[in-house]
Design a protein around this motif. Structure first.
Motif, short mmCIF file in Angstrom:
data_model
loop_
_atom_site.label_atom_id
_atom_site.label_comp_id
_atom_site.label_asym_id
_atom_site.label_seq_id
_atom_site.Cartn_x
_atom_site.Cartn_y
_atom_site.Cartn_z
N GLU A 79 0.88 -1.11 0.18
CA GLU A 79 0.12 -0.18 0.31
C GLU A 79 0.64 1.59 0.36
O GLU A 79 2.00 1.55 0.89
N LEU A 127 -0.61 2.60 7.54
CA LEU A 127 0.16 2.03 7.20
C LEU A 127 0.71 2.03 5.82
O LEU A 127 1.87 2.24 5.04
N GLU A 280 -5.85 -3.92 9.33
CA GLU A 280 -5.18 -5.08 10.81
C GLU A 280 -5.78 -6.25 10.27
O GLU A 280 -5.43 -7.11 11.46
N HIS A 366 3.90 -3.45 12.21
CA HIS A 366 2.96 -2.33 12.04
C HIS A 366 1.61 -3.54 13.81
O HIS A 366 0.91 -2.48 13.58
N ASN A 474 7.51 6.06 14.56
CA ASN A 474 7.19 6.54 13.36
C ASN A 474 7.19 8.33 13.29
O ASN A 474 7.06 9.03 14.16
N TYR A 563 -10.40 -1.34 18.79
CA TYR A 563 -9.69 -1.00 19.56
C TYR A 563 -9.38 0.22 19.55
O TYR A 563 -9.19 0.85 20.64
N GLU A 662 -2.53 -0.23 19.45
CA GLU A 662 -1.84 1.10 18.71
C GLU A 662 -1.04 1.20 18.79
O GLU A 662 -0.36 1.40 19.35
N SER A 664 1.06 2.25 17.14
CA SER A 664 1.79 3.77 17.21
C SER A 664 0.72 4.91 16.88
O SER A 664 0.36 5.71 17.50
N GLY A 665 0.04 4.59 15.35
CA GLY A 665 -0.79 6.24 15.34
C GLY A 665 0.11 7.67 14.88
O GLY A 665 1.59 7.08 15.02
C1 T68 Z 1 -1.51 1.05 11.41
N1 T68 Z 1 -1.44 -0.65 10.94
C2 T68 Z 1 -1.03 0.78 12.46
N2 T68 Z 1 -2.81 -1.21 9.11
O1 T68 Z 1 -2.44 0.54 13.29
C3 T68 Z 1 -0.81 1.79 13.28
N3 T68 Z 1 -3.15 -4.38 7.64
O2 T68 Z 1 -1.02 1.80 14.71
C4 T68 Z 1 -0.01 2.81 13.00
O3 T68 Z 1 0.77 3.43 13.56
C5 T68 Z 1 0.08 2.95 11.62
O4 T68 Z 1 0.07 1.30 11.13
C6 T68 Z 1 1.75 2.93 10.81
O5 T68 Z 1 2.77 2.16 11.09
C7 T68 Z 1 -2.10 -0.02 9.75
O6 T68 Z 1 -2.78 1.09 9.05
C8 T68 Z 1 -2.91 -1.75 7.94
O7 T68 Z 1 -4.04 -0.99 6.85
C9 T68 Z 1 -3.48 -2.72 7.23
C10 T68 Z 1 -3.97 -2.87 5.52
C11 T68 Z 1 -3.68 -4.16 4.94
C12 T68 Z 1 -3.83 -5.57 6.12
C13 T68 Z 1 -3.39 -5.25 7.41
#
Ligand code: T68
Length: 824
Positions: A79, A127, A280, A366, A474, A563, A662, A664-665
């Motif tokens: 992505e 992500l 997630e 992540h 991050n 969450y 979470e 990071s966020g």
């Molecule tokens: C995010 N993860 C974390 N995953 O939730 C967030 N997942 O805390 C963090 O700040 C961010 O990553 C950057 O590190 C996601 O956004 C996904 O989007 C995702 C997509 C497909 C499969 C699994």
């Protein structure tokens, strides 16, 4: 006469040149005229004019990198959530105001033209957006880098709200062409899939494996130039589109199967057709595995081609030249793929190949959510990638037999836990374990998260390789998330700390000393007010809801997930509403609660929460009894370009995840940087935000990570909180009535059920009282304008750490060991 090399100055356009170039492109590229052109044609002509600058610099960058044969980082990510590129590219080329003036003379507003651009929404959330910020920073810091990913025809679905419910519609970001992408047919790759593996005698004696593919897919690369701030380095993001391979089509076609060949074509094109909308959670579908393999295999071939052009088949420099970062486990299959290429195609022996692999890859985790840790059934793997499964078995056998056996002799329990293969009714390949075993470094994305990765997720791996696990907190690019999205605040900062802050965000610390300065406070809050007034108009246009810019703008923007606890925000708003109904004079400053969020299409409860927010909004916004003290807004189709409008207008930033969940966020960083005060838990990067801004300038509440663990270990019973807190009980019982869904009682009951019978896995009820108190504190702060301004200013001024340039520099020092390469 030798032509003089163009200097930086020659490259810099003035207004008249840019104007002429836009008009020229309008006529010769778009085939229209100033009289007839639509706003979209003007936007494309502007992009084409900008591209003249971009391509010149891209060529220079590529020549420099080639001539110097630099080590480069290859960022593999399923992505890249790029958003819009026009304003970003203009800013990074220092052409924004020049372009604004040029267009004004043509009778056009640049900001209006920018609205013509569809978002490039090739990601789910944090992500994907992180990957986009990282490639911006890599180019800005002059690091040789390539982003590799998938050229989805449809990005994340467009969200419509119908009668309060989320409806998913396809996103078509390139339906009418996208001026920022360049097709590179000269670099097409062919990718095998399915089939079987044969063992044959090799030329040099010994046995050799040959994978006979069942079918082949063509990978067509599309390059998106990534312009660094200052415009020196222009790297590329290379996205692979799948097509039917000619080889295959002809076969079927010649056999008289024209119709079948069209079916083949459709199947092949399916691979890059659509982005999986599950953040997630692992979808676990065959197509997703194929997507992952497809883009990894194309990218590895591309890397190989470029390496061999210089080094031939001498792989002794490979690990010195090539670094690959795996953005989560989605590109893990790149590890066995590189092994396959080195062993089967390049004839390296296993140990030599493994030594290379192990140095090349690193992995970023992540999430700790168990349902998000990718696992593929062995059967599926065997069907789609038979040779890779063999390679994975070999990696596993050597790992368990050598390393694990040496450290824990005879311990089968540990072996079962660390094995890449999960035994059970359905045997599975654990991608996380493969990543850790095949990577030189593994990082989490905030201090607390990295600690949990090490101590809770992968403790045995950490014991085996104490230096492998590390942290890289991050960050976000301040070019997009302050300079471009909040021009007034950016101009104020230029005045008080100088113009270097977009490259050195720490410089904003210089603003802290004005935090008590009345005149500065007024300037700062006037800008916030302007941004809020702009958002008021957007809210009205998008939802029809009237909100007052005098109210506190309280914003929660992120994917919908239990969450992340939008439901906690929801039940607190309901509690406020009850207080106001019980006592119309209830003392609170007017508040507007604004949400932006997409739910995964199959995530029923998440969709119910969106529905509940919208139904609550309908009731509250039309209830004259509460005198406009409370408004609720759900902004449909939350996306990068909408975030750019919401974030500068926020007073309060909701960062309320259950501690430990979470990772990071990054929205938390963007909101604070733009002067919002965080109401949040001690989770992810919130902890580091509080460290920077000072605890007294944030509203922190609720259980911390240790307390969450302890409560869960004791046995959490949500009913204890339900019966102990009469307000909470009344709010939850409200869900069973038809108060918000007239004539349809029980339509919102699933939320109550999940919080009681469902066991409230994210401890919403346990944190409710503390959350409510934190909101009262925020309310009391807001009534003291000087106090509020001070806190808002300090939050913004202390976010220097969360620049993605700093994150990239950490990656460079801790993981990639790259050198900057000046292009000029
Ligand atoms: C995010 N993860 C974390 N995953 O939730 C967030 N997942 O805390 C963090 O700040 C961010 O990553 C950057 O590190 C996601 O956004 C996904 O989007 C995702 C997509 C497909 C499969 C699994």
């Amino acid at each position: 006469m030798a032509t003089k090399k163009k200097t930086e100055l020659d490259l810099q356009l003035n207004k008249d040149q840019l104007k002429a170039s836009i008009v020229r492109h309008l006529r010769s590229t778009l085939g229209t005229s100033e009289q007839k052109a639509s706003p979209q044609a003007w936007w494309k002509a502007t992009a084409a004019a900008v591209n003249e600058q971009v391509y010149e610099r891209l060529t220079r960058t590529q020549q420099t990198h080639f001539n110097k044969d630099t080590r480069a980082i290859h960022y593999f990510s399923a992505e890249f959530l790029m958003g819009r590129l026009t304003s970003n590219n203009l800013h990074n080329l220092s052409l924004y105001s020049v372009c604004e003036e040029a267009l004004r003379e043509l009778g056009l507003e640049l900001t209006d033209l920018c609205e013509q651009e569809p978002d490039m929404a090739l990601g789910n959330g944090g992500l994907g957006r992180l990957a986009a910020c990282f490639i911006d920073s890599l180019a800005t810091l002059n690091y040789p880098a390539v982003g590799y990913g998938l050229h989805y025809e449809h990005g994340l679905f467009r969200q419509e709200i119908q009668d309060g419910r989320q409806i998913e519609r396809p996103d078509s970001w390139r339906e009418y062409g996208n001026p920022w992408e360049i097709c590179r047919p000269e670099s097409v790759q062919e990718i095998p899939l399915y089939g079987y593996v044969e063992t044959v005698f090799g030329d040099k004696g010994g046995l050799k494996k040959v994978w006979h593919a069942g079918r082949k897919i063509k990978g067509v690369p599309w390059d998106i130039p990534v312009v660094g701030f200052g415009g020196h380095t222009v790297n590329i993001l290379r996205l692979w589109e799948s097509r039917a391979s000619e080889f295959f089509d002809w076969d079927v076609f010649n056999a008289g199967g024209y119709v079948d060949s069209q079916a083949e074509k459709a199947q092949a094109e399916t691979i890059s057709k659509v982005l999986y909308p599950n953040d997630e959670t692992d979808a676990g579908k065959e197509l997703r595995l194929i997507q992952q393999y497809f883009f990894c295999a194309c990218s590895i071939k591309d890397i190989m081609r470029r390496y061999k052009r210089v080094h031939g088949s001498d792989f002794s420099n490979f690990a010195a030249q090539i670094a690959i970062q795996l953005n989560d486990t989605h590109p893990t299959v790149a590890i066995p793929e590189l092994m396959r290429v080195l062993v089967d195609e390049e004839d390296l022996n296993w140990d030599a190949a493994w030594t290379i692999c192990y140095q090349v890859f690193s992995y970023t985790n992540h999430t700790l959510l168990p349902e998000a840790l990718e696992k593929w059934s062995v059967n599926l793997f065997e069907k789609v990638l038979p040779r890779h499964l063999e390679i994975i078995y070999e990696i596993n056998a050597r790992f368990l037999g050598d390393l694990v056996e040496a450290k824990w002799p005879g311990d089968d329990v540990i072996k079962a836990k660390l094995s890449i293969i999960e035994e059970g009714e359905v045997r599975k390949v654990r991608m996380g374990n493969l990543c850790v075993i095949g990577s030189a470094k593994v990082n989490g994305v905030a201090e607390i998260h990295s600690k949990l990765v090490k101590e809770d997720l992968f403790p045995e791996f950490a014991a085996l390789w104490p230096d492998k696990m590390c942290n890289v907190t991050n960050g976000v690019t301040p070019r997009r998330w302050l300079l471009a999205c909040n021009p007034e605040l950016a101009a104020l900062y230029d005045e008080v700390v100088g113009k270097e802050w977009p490259l050195q965000l720490d410089k904003l610390r210089g603003v802290v000393k004005f935090a008590d300065d009345k005149a500065f406070q007024q300037q700062f809050m006037t800008i916030k007010r302007h941004n809020k007034e702009k958002l008021v108009k957007v809210i009205k246009a998008e939802t029809g809801i009237e909100v007052d810019a005098n109210a506190i703008f309280d914003i929660q923007i992120k994917r919908l997930h239990e969450y992340k606890r939008q439901q906690l925000n929801l039940i607190h708003i309901m509690a406020l509403y009850r207080r106001l109904l019980a006592n119309p004079d209830y003392d609170m400053h007017p508040r507007v609660f604004i949400f932006g969020s997409k739910a995964a299409p199959g995530y029923k409860l998440a969709k119910d929460i969106i529905y509940a927010i919208n139904k609550l909004a309908e009731r509250v916004n039309n209830d004259t009894r509460i005198q406009g003290k409370l408004k609720v807004v759900f902004m449909p189709n939350y996306r990068v370009s909408l975030a750019e409008k919401m974030i500068p207008a926020a007073d309060v930033s909701e960062q309320i995840s259950t501690a430990g969940y979470e990772a990071s966020g990054t929205g938390n960083m963007k909101l604070a940087l733009n002067g919002a005060i965080t109401i949040g838990t001690l989770d992810g990067a919130n902890i580091e935000i509080v460290e920077e801004a000072g605890a007294e300038h944030c509203a922190i509440f609720g259980l911390n990570v240790d307390e969450v663990k302890a409560l869960k270990a004791r046995g959490y019973n949500p009913y204890d909180f339900y019966y102990a807190n009469s307000e909470l009980k009344a709010v939850l019982d409200w869900f069973d009535t038809d108060y918000f869904t007239p004539g349809k009682p029980g339509e919102l009951s699933s939320i109550k059920r999940s919080l009681l019978e469902g066991g409230d896995p994210y401890l919403t009820l346990a944190d409710f009282a503390a959350y409510s108190e934190a909101h009262q504190l925020v309310d009391s702060w807001y009534r003291d304008p000087a106090l509020w301004a001070k806190k808002a200013i300090i939050n913004s001024a202390t976010m220097g750490k969360f620049n993605s340039d700093r994150s990239i520099q950490d990656y460079v020092e801790r993981i990639w060991k790259l050198e900057r390469c000046k292009v000029g």
